[in-house]
Design a protein around this motif. Structure first.
Motif, PDB file in Angstrom:
ATOM      1  N   GLN A   1      -8.411  70.554 128.178  1.00 12.39           N
ATOM      2  CA  GLN A   1      -8.861  71.819 128.758  1.00 12.39           C
ATOM      3  C   GLN A   1      -7.756  72.877 128.699  1.00 12.39           C
ATOM      4  O   GLN A   1      -8.009  74.031 128.365  1.00 12.39           O
ATOM      5  CB  GLN A   1      -9.316  71.613 130.197  1.00 12.39           C
ATOM      6  CG  GLN A   1     -10.618  70.865 130.306  1.00 12.39           C
ATOM      7  CD  GLN A   1     -10.995  70.576 131.753  1.00 12.39           C
ATOM      8  OE1 GLN A   1     -10.193  70.777 132.664  1.00 12.39           O
ATOM      9  NE2 GLN A   1     -12.207  70.106 131.959  1.00 12.39           N
TER      10      GLN A   1
ATOM     11  N   ARG B   1      -7.695  76.408 126.614  1.00 10.70           N
ATOM     12  CA  ARG B   1      -7.393  77.687 127.237  1.00 10.70           C
ATOM     13  C   ARG B   1      -6.288  78.402 126.458  1.00 10.70           C
ATOM     14  O   ARG B   1      -6.372  79.593 126.178  1.00 10.70           O
ATOM     15  CB  ARG B   1      -6.959  77.502 128.693  1.00 10.70           C
ATOM     16  CG  ARG B   1      -6.710  78.841 129.404  1.00 10.70           C
ATOM     17  CD  ARG B   1      -6.047  78.667 130.742  1.00 10.70           C
ATOM     18  NE  ARG B   1      -4.711  78.109 130.661  1.00 10.70           N
ATOM     19  CZ  ARG B   1      -3.616  78.817 130.356  1.00 10.70           C
ATOM     20  NH1 ARG B   1      -3.703  80.092 130.092  1.00 10.70           N
ATOM     21  NH2 ARG B   1      -2.442  78.235 130.316  1.00 10.70           N
ATOM     22  N   CYS B   2      -5.271  77.645 126.067  1.00 12.79           N
ATOM     23  CA  CYS B   2      -4.168  78.243 125.306  1.00 12.79           C
ATOM     24  C   CYS B   2      -4.654  78.734 123.944  1.00 12.79           C
ATOM     25  O   CYS B   2      -4.198  79.763 123.453  1.00 12.79           O
ATOM     26  CB  CYS B   2      -3.041  77.231 125.135  1.00 12.79           C
ATOM     27  SG  CYS B   2      -2.187  76.844 126.673  1.00 12.79           S
TER      28      CYS B   2
ATOM     29  N   ASP C   1      -7.644  79.863 123.315  1.00 11.96           N
ATOM     30  CA  ASP C   1      -8.448  81.055 123.532  1.00 11.96           C
ATOM     31  C   ASP C   1      -7.615  82.269 123.933  1.00 11.96           C
ATOM     32  O   ASP C   1      -8.047  83.404 123.730  1.00 11.96           O
ATOM     33  CB  ASP C   1      -9.509  80.785 124.604  1.00 11.96           C
ATOM     34  CG  ASP C   1     -10.522  79.746 124.140  1.00 11.96           C
ATOM     35  OD1 ASP C   1     -10.645  79.549 122.908  1.00 11.96           O
ATOM     36  OD2 ASP C   1     -11.184  79.137 125.002  1.00 11.96           O
TER      37      ASP C   1
ATOM     38  N   CYS D   1       1.589  76.878 128.173  1.00 13.37           N
ATOM     39  CA  CYS D   1       1.068  76.536 126.853  1.00 13.37           C
ATOM     40  C   CYS D   1       2.143  75.862 126.001  1.00 13.37           C
ATOM     41  O   CYS D   1       1.861  74.871 125.305  1.00 13.37           O
ATOM     42  CB  CYS D   1       0.537  77.776 126.143  1.00 13.37           C
ATOM     43  SG  CYS D   1      -0.968  78.426 126.892  1.00 13.37           S
TER      44      CYS D   1
END
Length: 135
Positions: free
Chosen positions: A50, A54-55, A57, A68
């Motif tokens: 997850q 996120r990183c 995106d 990240c």
């Protein structure tokens, strides 16, 4: 034996072998397919996944995000099968610098001082451009 008789005998043997192979194939019982289920153990990899998404995106800003960078290092180590580095206590990764670093600064005073003056530099000869059709 002449040629015709030999050809007939060969044809009969061929037909006999073909019929035998067909009968054997039709009487064979089909093997039942083996069904195996894959067990997926859920652990911290889902949380890691997850954060990696996120990183991904976030885009280019992720290169300056310490979270990240840390997660990418952990994923890389897990992929390569490496454990935490011995020089790092507890296997924590070094965090990224707080301010972004400019790779190509537009004006650097150190370069400006060491560069020769414009009037001291010799002009560089430029090659003559080649025109299409001119030989």
């Amino acid at each position: 034996m002449d040629g015709k008789m030999l050809a007939r005998l060969g044809a009969v043997v061929f037909v006999g072998v073909a019929i035998t192979a067909t009968v054997i194939e039709l009487t064979r019982k089909p093997e039942e397919p083996q069904v195996r289920t894959l067990v997926h153990e859920r652990d911290d990899t889902d949380a890691l996944r997850q954060v990696l998404r996120r990183c991904r995106d976030v885009g280019e800003a992720a290169t300056r995000d310490p979270t990240c960078l840390d997660v990418w290092a952990k994923a890389r180590d897990r992929f390569l099968g490496q454990g935490p580095k011995p020089s790092q206590p507890g296997g924590t990764m070094t965090l990224a610098p707080e301010a972004p670093v400019t790779l190509f600064p537009t004006e650097d005073p150190a370069i400006k001082e060491s560069a020769p003056a414009a009037e001291d530099a010799a002009p560089v000869a430029q090659p003559e451009p080649v025109r299409p059709g001119a030989h």
